[in-house]
Scaffold this motif. Structure first.
Motif, PDB file in Angstrom:
ATOM      1  N   HIS A  40       0.792  -1.227   0.000  1.00  0.00           N
ATOM      2  CA  HIS A  40       0.000   0.000   0.000  1.00  0.00           C
ATOM      3  C   HIS A  40       0.823   1.275   0.000  1.00  0.00           C
ATOM      4  O   HIS A  40       0.298   2.341  -0.278  1.00  0.00           O
ATOM      5  N   ARG A  41       2.104   1.182   0.298  1.00  0.00           N
ATOM      6  CA  ARG A  41       2.945   2.381   0.309  1.00  0.00           C
ATOM      7  C   ARG A  41       3.831   2.383  -0.929  1.00  0.00           C
ATOM      8  O   ARG A  41       4.130   1.348  -1.508  1.00  0.00           O
ATOM      9  N   PHE A  42       4.259   3.576  -1.320  1.00  0.00           N
ATOM     10  CA  PHE A  42       5.062   3.768  -2.523  1.00  0.00           C
ATOM     11  C   PHE A  42       6.260   2.819  -2.526  1.00  0.00           C
ATOM     12  O   PHE A  42       6.500   2.107  -3.502  1.00  0.00           O
ATOM     13  N   SER A  43       7.014   2.802  -1.432  1.00  0.00           N
ATOM     14  CA  SER A  43       8.230   1.977  -1.361  1.00  0.00           C
ATOM     15  C   SER A  43       7.903   0.488  -1.447  1.00  0.00           C
ATOM     16  O   SER A  43       8.679  -0.284  -2.011  1.00  0.00           O
ATOM     17  N   GLU A  44       6.760   0.066  -0.895  1.00  0.00           N
ATOM     18  CA  GLU A  44       6.365  -1.338  -0.958  1.00  0.00           C
ATOM     19  C   GLU A  44       6.018  -1.746  -2.393  1.00  0.00           C
ATOM     20  O   GLU A  44       6.392  -2.828  -2.844  1.00  0.00           O
ATOM     21  N   ILE A  45       5.312  -0.868  -3.084  1.00  0.00           N
ATOM     22  CA  ILE A  45       4.958  -1.148  -4.482  1.00  0.00           C
ATOM     23  C   ILE A  45       6.223  -1.211  -5.321  1.00  0.00           C
ATOM     24  O   ILE A  45       6.419  -2.129  -6.123  1.00  0.00           O
ATOM     25  N   LEU A  46       7.100  -0.253  -5.119  1.00  0.00           N
ATOM     26  CA  LEU A  46       8.350  -0.200  -5.874  1.00  0.00           C
ATOM     27  C   LEU A  46       9.186  -1.461  -5.645  1.00  0.00           C
ATOM     28  O   LEU A  46       9.760  -2.011  -6.589  1.00  0.00           O
ATOM     29  N   ALA A  47       9.225  -1.940  -4.421  1.00  0.00           N
ATOM     30  CA  ALA A  47       9.999  -3.143  -4.105  1.00  0.00           C
ATOM     31  C   ALA A  47       9.374  -4.393  -4.716  1.00  0.00           C
ATOM     32  O   ALA A  47      10.081  -5.323  -5.104  1.00  0.00           O
ATOM     33  N   ARG A  48       8.059  -4.426  -4.815  1.00  0.00           N
ATOM     34  CA  ARG A  48       7.371  -5.622  -5.304  1.00  0.00           C
ATOM     35  C   ARG A  48       7.403  -5.723  -6.832  1.00  0.00           C
ATOM     36  O   ARG A  48       7.382  -6.823  -7.378  1.00  0.00           O
ATOM     37  N   VAL A  49       7.458  -4.591  -7.534  1.00  0.00           N
ATOM     38  CA  VAL A  49       7.410  -4.603  -9.005  1.00  0.00           C
ATOM     39  C   VAL A  49       8.838  -4.402  -9.534  1.00  0.00           C
ATOM     40  O   VAL A  49       9.319  -3.279  -9.664  1.00  0.00           O
ATOM     41  N   GLU A  50       9.479  -5.517  -9.821  1.00  0.00           N
ATOM     42  CA  GLU A  50      10.869  -5.503 -10.261  1.00  0.00           C
ATOM     43  C   GLU A  50      11.024  -4.768 -11.595  1.00  0.00           C
ATOM     44  O   GLU A  50      10.262  -4.987 -12.531  1.00  0.00           O
ATOM     45  N   GLY A  51      12.001  -3.865 -11.666  1.00  0.00           N
ATOM     46  CA  GLY A  51      12.301  -3.149 -12.898  1.00  0.00           C
ATOM     47  C   GLY A  51      11.593  -1.816 -13.041  1.00  0.00           C
ATOM     48  O   GLY A  51      11.859  -1.058 -13.974  1.00  0.00           O
ATOM     49  N   LEU A  52      10.684  -1.506 -12.147  1.00  0.00           N
ATOM     50  CA  LEU A  52       9.913  -0.263 -12.203  1.00  0.00           C
ATOM     51  C   LEU A  52      10.701   0.869 -11.538  1.00  0.00           C
ATOM     52  O   LEU A  52      11.207   0.713 -10.432  1.00  0.00           O
ATOM     53  N   SER A  53      10.802   2.001 -12.227  1.00  0.00           N
ATOM     54  CA  SER A  53      11.509   3.151 -11.656  1.00  0.00           C
ATOM     55  C   SER A  53      10.560   3.971 -10.796  1.00  0.00           C
ATOM     56  O   SER A  53       9.341   3.944 -10.994  1.00  0.00           O
ATOM     57  N   ASP A  54      11.119   4.721  -9.848  1.00  0.00           N
ATOM     58  CA  ASP A  54      10.273   5.538  -8.976  1.00  0.00           C
ATOM     59  C   ASP A  54       9.551   6.633  -9.758  1.00  0.00           C
ATOM     60  O   ASP A  54       8.401   6.954  -9.476  1.00  0.00           O
ATOM     61  N   ARG A  55      10.180   7.180 -10.781  1.00  0.00           N
ATOM     62  CA  ARG A  55       9.544   8.212 -11.599  1.00  0.00           C
ATOM     63  C   ARG A  55       8.325   7.658 -12.325  1.00  0.00           C
ATOM     64  O   ARG A  55       7.254   8.264 -12.343  1.00  0.00           O
ATOM     65  N   LEU A  56       8.482   6.477 -12.913  1.00  0.00           N
ATOM     66  CA  LEU A  56       7.372   5.872 -13.647  1.00  0.00           C
ATOM     67  C   LEU A  56       6.274   5.396 -12.696  1.00  0.00           C
ATOM     68  O   LEU A  56       5.093   5.518 -13.015  1.00  0.00           O
ATOM     69  N   LEU A  57       6.649   4.904 -11.518  1.00  0.00           N
ATOM     70  CA  LEU A  57       5.638   4.520 -10.533  1.00  0.00           C
ATOM     71  C   LEU A  57       4.808   5.728 -10.140  1.00  0.00           C
ATOM     72  O   LEU A  57       3.576   5.658 -10.093  1.00  0.00           O
ATOM     73  N   SER A  58       5.459   6.838  -9.894  1.00  0.00           N
ATOM     74  CA  SER A  58       4.746   8.064  -9.532  1.00  0.00           C
ATOM     75  C   SER A  58       3.758   8.460 -10.629  1.00  0.00           C
ATOM     76  O   SER A  58       2.603   8.798 -10.365  1.00  0.00           O
TER      77      SER A  58
END
Length: 118
Positions: A40-58
């Motif tokens: 549910h948190r930004f860092s958790e999503i980023l850690a779970r989706v391998e290869g995804l950049s923080d800019r693109l996640l945002s």
């Protein structure tokens, strides 16, 4: 439940195309699935989706929120926490995607992913 369509109308095609483009954007399904599975948190999503950049996640989170598939909750703590959850619409979409996931699992060995071509 099978949807029976006798004729294809312009409005149906447009709605299908719009829906498919939203769901078909790179990373969007993985982000929705991560949230659905409890990240549910930004860092958790980023850690779970391998290869995804923080800019693109945002960027994708903003798009998914704009399309009312996820809710963004600001928790007033120090530091401020942001929590993402699926909306009813997002949960409904996840249910609708389950047959497609099953199809992909069934035919995966024969599929030629776009990323392999690029």
């Amino acid at each position: 439940m099978t949807l029976k369509i006798d004729h294809i109308y312009d409005e149906q095609c447009r709605r299908f195309q719009d829906s498919f483009e939203l769901v078909g954007k790179r990373w969007s399904p993985a982000i929705l699935m991560a949230i659905n599975l409890g990240s549910h948190r930004f860092s958790e999503i980023l850690a779970r989706v391998e290869g995804l950049s923080d800019r693109l996640l945002s960027q994708r989170l903003k798009e998914l929120e704009r399309n009312r598939l996820i809710d963004r909750e600001v928790i007033p703590t120090t530091p401020v926490q942001i929590r993402y959850t699926l909306t009813e619409r997002g949960a409904d979409l996840m249910q609708a995607l389950q047959p497609l996931v099953g199809w992909g699992l069934r035919w995966e060995p024969e599929l030629q992913p776009m990323r392999a071509v690029s």
